[in-house]
Motif scaffolding. Structure first.
Motif, PDB file in Angstrom:
ATOM      1  N   THR A  65       1.046  -1.219   0.014  1.00 54.76           N
ATOM      2  CA  THR A  65      -0.031  -0.118  -0.065  1.00 54.76           C
ATOM      3  C   THR A  65       0.664   1.070  -0.217  1.00 54.76           C
ATOM      4  O   THR A  65       0.464   1.880  -0.519  1.00 54.76           O
ATOM      5  CB  THR A  65      -1.017  -0.317   1.160  1.00 54.76           C
ATOM      6  OG1 THR A  65       0.083  -0.251   2.654  1.00 54.76           O
ATOM      7  CG2 THR A  65      -2.205  -0.797   1.442  1.00 54.76           C
ATOM      8  N   THR A  66       2.108   1.207   0.555  1.00 53.22           N
ATOM      9  CA  THR A  66       2.985   2.554   0.724  1.00 53.22           C
ATOM     10  C   THR A  66       3.989   2.335  -0.068  1.00 53.22           C
ATOM     11  O   THR A  66       4.865   3.148  -0.937  1.00 53.22           O
ATOM     12  CB  THR A  66       3.427   2.595   2.077  1.00 53.22           C
ATOM     13  OG1 THR A  66       4.552   1.100   2.065  1.00 53.22           O
ATOM     14  CG2 THR A  66       2.268   2.312   3.078  1.00 53.22           C
ATOM     15  N   VAL A  67       3.952   0.981  -1.323  1.00 50.21           N
ATOM     16  CA  VAL A  67       4.939   0.985  -2.290  1.00 50.21           C
ATOM     17  C   VAL A  67       4.015   1.392  -3.661  1.00 50.21           C
ATOM     18  O   VAL A  67       4.547   1.815  -4.763  1.00 50.21           O
ATOM     19  CB  VAL A  67       5.906   0.032  -2.395  1.00 50.21           C
ATOM     20  CG1 VAL A  67       6.769  -0.194  -4.013  1.00 50.21           C
ATOM     21  CG2 VAL A  67       6.148  -0.401  -1.282  1.00 50.21           C
ATOM     22  N   VAL A  68       3.089   0.889  -4.211  1.00 52.18           N
ATOM     23  CA  VAL A  68       2.543   1.138  -4.857  1.00 52.18           C
ATOM     24  C   VAL A  68       1.420   2.830  -5.286  1.00 52.18           C
ATOM     25  O   VAL A  68       0.864   1.725  -4.398  1.00 52.18           O
ATOM     26  CB  VAL A  68       1.581   0.149  -5.605  1.00 52.18           C
ATOM     27  CG1 VAL A  68       0.781  -0.031  -7.400  1.00 52.18           C
ATOM     28  CG2 VAL A  68       2.759  -1.450  -5.679  1.00 52.18           C
ATOM     29  N   HIS A  69       1.488   3.074  -6.008  1.00 51.73           N
ATOM     30  CA  HIS A  69       0.309   4.294  -6.162  1.00 51.73           C
ATOM     31  C   HIS A  69       0.294   4.580  -8.069  1.00 51.73           C
ATOM     32  O   HIS A  69       0.964   3.743  -8.643  1.00 51.73           O
ATOM     33  CB  HIS A  69       1.064   5.764  -5.511  1.00 51.73           C
ATOM     34  CG  HIS A  69       1.632   5.903  -4.224  1.00 51.73           C
ATOM     35  ND1 HIS A  69       1.390   5.291  -3.490  1.00 51.73           N
ATOM     36  CD2 HIS A  69       2.828   5.610  -3.759  1.00 51.73           C
ATOM     37  CE1 HIS A  69       1.729   5.583  -2.184  1.00 51.73           C
ATOM     38  NE2 HIS A  69       2.562   5.000  -2.644  1.00 51.73           N
ATOM     39  N   GLY A  70      -1.226   4.808  -7.661  1.00 50.52           N
ATOM     40  CA  GLY A  70      -1.847   5.606  -9.213  1.00 50.52           C
ATOM     41  C   GLY A  70      -2.648   4.108  -9.944  1.00 50.52           C
ATOM     42  O   GLY A  70      -2.273   4.123 -11.077  1.00 50.52           O
ATOM     43  N   TYR A  71      -1.765   3.035  -9.299  1.00 56.62           N
ATOM     44  CA  TYR A  71      -2.566   1.461 -10.152  1.00 56.62           C
ATOM     45  C   TYR A  71      -2.637   0.500  -9.156  1.00 56.62           C
ATOM     46  O   TYR A  71      -2.462   0.631  -8.135  1.00 56.62           O
ATOM     47  CB  TYR A  71      -2.070   1.598 -11.508  1.00 56.62           C
ATOM     48  CG  TYR A  71      -0.184   0.880 -10.927  1.00 56.62           C
ATOM     49  CD1 TYR A  71      -0.121  -0.083 -10.604  1.00 56.62           C
ATOM     50  CD2 TYR A  71       0.934   1.810 -10.846  1.00 56.62           C
ATOM     51  CE1 TYR A  71       1.187  -0.648 -10.525  1.00 56.62           C
ATOM     52  CE2 TYR A  71       2.330   1.530 -10.527  1.00 56.62           C
ATOM     53  CZ  TYR A  71       2.398   0.696 -10.360  1.00 56.62           C
ATOM     54  OH  TYR A  71       3.381   0.305  -9.939  1.00 56.62           O
ATOM     55  N   PHE A  72      -3.258  -0.337 -10.055  1.00 56.71           N
ATOM     56  CA  PHE A  72      -3.573  -1.377  -8.666  1.00 56.71           C
ATOM     57  C   PHE A  72      -2.529  -2.503  -9.503  1.00 56.71           C
ATOM     58  O   PHE A  72      -2.658  -2.914 -10.635  1.00 56.71           O
ATOM     59  CB  PHE A  72      -4.577  -2.457  -9.169  1.00 56.71           C
ATOM     60  CG  PHE A  72      -6.067  -1.719  -7.949  1.00 56.71           C
ATOM     61  CD1 PHE A  72      -5.638  -1.282  -7.271  1.00 56.71           C
ATOM     62  CD2 PHE A  72      -7.346  -1.039  -9.285  1.00 56.71           C
ATOM     63  CE1 PHE A  72      -6.714  -0.633  -6.895  1.00 56.71           C
ATOM     64  CE2 PHE A  72      -8.231  -0.631  -8.855  1.00 56.71           C
ATOM     65  CZ  PHE A  72      -7.707  -0.021  -6.682  1.00 56.71           C
ATOM     66  N   MET A  73      -1.601  -3.369  -8.999  1.00 55.04           N
ATOM     67  CA  MET A  73      -0.630  -3.838  -9.382  1.00 55.04           C
ATOM     68  C   MET A  73      -1.540  -5.284  -9.019  1.00 55.04           C
ATOM     69  O   MET A  73      -1.948  -5.947  -8.428  1.00 55.04           O
ATOM     70  CB  MET A  73       0.188  -4.312  -8.566  1.00 55.04           C
ATOM     71  CG  MET A  73       1.215  -5.548  -9.231  1.00 55.04           C
ATOM     72  SD  MET A  73       2.810  -5.604  -7.961  1.00 55.04           S
ATOM     73  CE  MET A  73       4.010  -4.036  -8.835  1.00 55.04           C
ATOM     74  N   GLY A  74      -1.766  -6.320 -11.030  1.00 52.94           N
ATOM     75  CA  GLY A  74      -2.933  -7.136 -10.913  1.00 52.94           C
ATOM     76  C   GLY A  74      -4.834  -6.762 -10.746  1.00 52.94           C
ATOM     77  O   GLY A  74      -4.786  -5.407  -9.997  1.00 52.94           O
ATOM     78  N   LEU A  75      -5.414  -7.288 -10.971  1.00 54.80           N
ATOM     79  CA  LEU A  75      -6.858  -7.253 -11.394  1.00 54.80           C
ATOM     80  C   LEU A  75      -6.933  -7.330  -9.722  1.00 54.80           C
ATOM     81  O   LEU A  75      -7.312  -8.237  -8.891  1.00 54.80           O
ATOM     82  CB  LEU A  75      -7.652  -8.342 -11.809  1.00 54.80           C
ATOM     83  CG  LEU A  75      -9.356  -8.068 -12.263  1.00 54.80           C
ATOM     84  CD1 LEU A  75      -9.134  -6.695 -13.312  1.00 54.80           C
ATOM     85  CD2 LEU A  75      -9.397  -9.459 -13.072  1.00 54.80           C
TER      86      LEU A  75
END
Length: 234
Positions: free
Chosen positions: A115-125
């Protein structure tokens, strides 16, 4: 009144609808089994918004959300797909159903860690999208009276593909911020998928619209991410 009761109550309703889906599916009522998954999606969408609006976001709320999502969008859709047709394939059908639930669990665990690393998109559906793909396709199939036996082993394979998309590294737009570039070609392909589903599902147009939205989104992510990988755009 404790303001946290509102979002926590909505999160709890997510689980309630998930359990109602499983119970309905076990009873042979696939319509309500699918509808309850969609109702769980509504509750899931409202809990976070209400928590932010009331300024009562909490760690326990986040944990509750993930646990409820696993039931409503992991286990419930897996059981729905199993009852719809996977049971006809014996061990292979069991594997497909279990694989869907497992991938849902992995998807949620990875999301919580990143949650604190991936921003602006979902990694995987996202798991709600994966679960709703199963639910809306079930509604459409039953509405138009399509005989799934014509697909033979393609249906369990499609269920496993949806499951894999949840744990894949494909980037899907989250519509919350600036993610990867959204390519025109991907938009056109997604629009074509949506239109095709509406055409073939015209007898159950309402369900076709719902399924078309989730299917087009799933396809869009694959095409868009592939183009961005090839072109190096972010």
């Amino acid at each position: 009144m404790n303001k946290s009761l509102v979002p926590n109550g909505l999160t709890s309703m997510n689980l309630v609808f998930g359990m109602c889906s499983i119970i309905s599916t076990f009873g042979g009522d696939l319509f309500w089994g699918a509808v309850c998954i969609l109702l769980a999606l509504v509750a899931d969408g409202l809990d976070g918004r209400s928590a932010r609006a009331l300024n009562v976001s909490s760690e326990i709320g986040k944990e509750m959300d993930s646990l409820c999502d696993l039931v409503s969008f992991g286990a419930a859709p897996a059981m729905l797909a199993y009852k719809l047709q996977l049971a006809d394939f014996g061990i292979f059908g069991c594997v497909a159903a279990v694989f869907f639930a497992l991938c849902g669990m992995w998807r949620l665990a990875r999301f919580n860690v990143n949650t604190t690393v991936v921003h602006g998109y979902f990694m995987g559906l996202a798991i709600p999208a994966g679960g709703c793909l199963i639910a809306t396709s079930t509604l459409l199939i039953n509405a138009v009276g399509y005989d799934l036996s014509q697909l033979s082993y393609l249906y369990p394979i499609l269920v496993m593909i949806v499951a894999y998309l949840m744990v894949s590294t494909v980037h899907y737009p989250d519509f919350k911020g600036d993610g990867e570039r959204m390519n025109a070609v991907a938009k056109l392909v997604a629009a074509a998928v949506f239109a095709t589903i509406l055409w073939f599902g015209s007898e159950g147009i309402g369900y076709a619209v719902l399924f078309g939205i989730f299917a087009a989104y799933a396809v869009f992510g694959i095409i868009n991410h592939g183009i961005n990988l090839l072109t190096g755009d972010k």
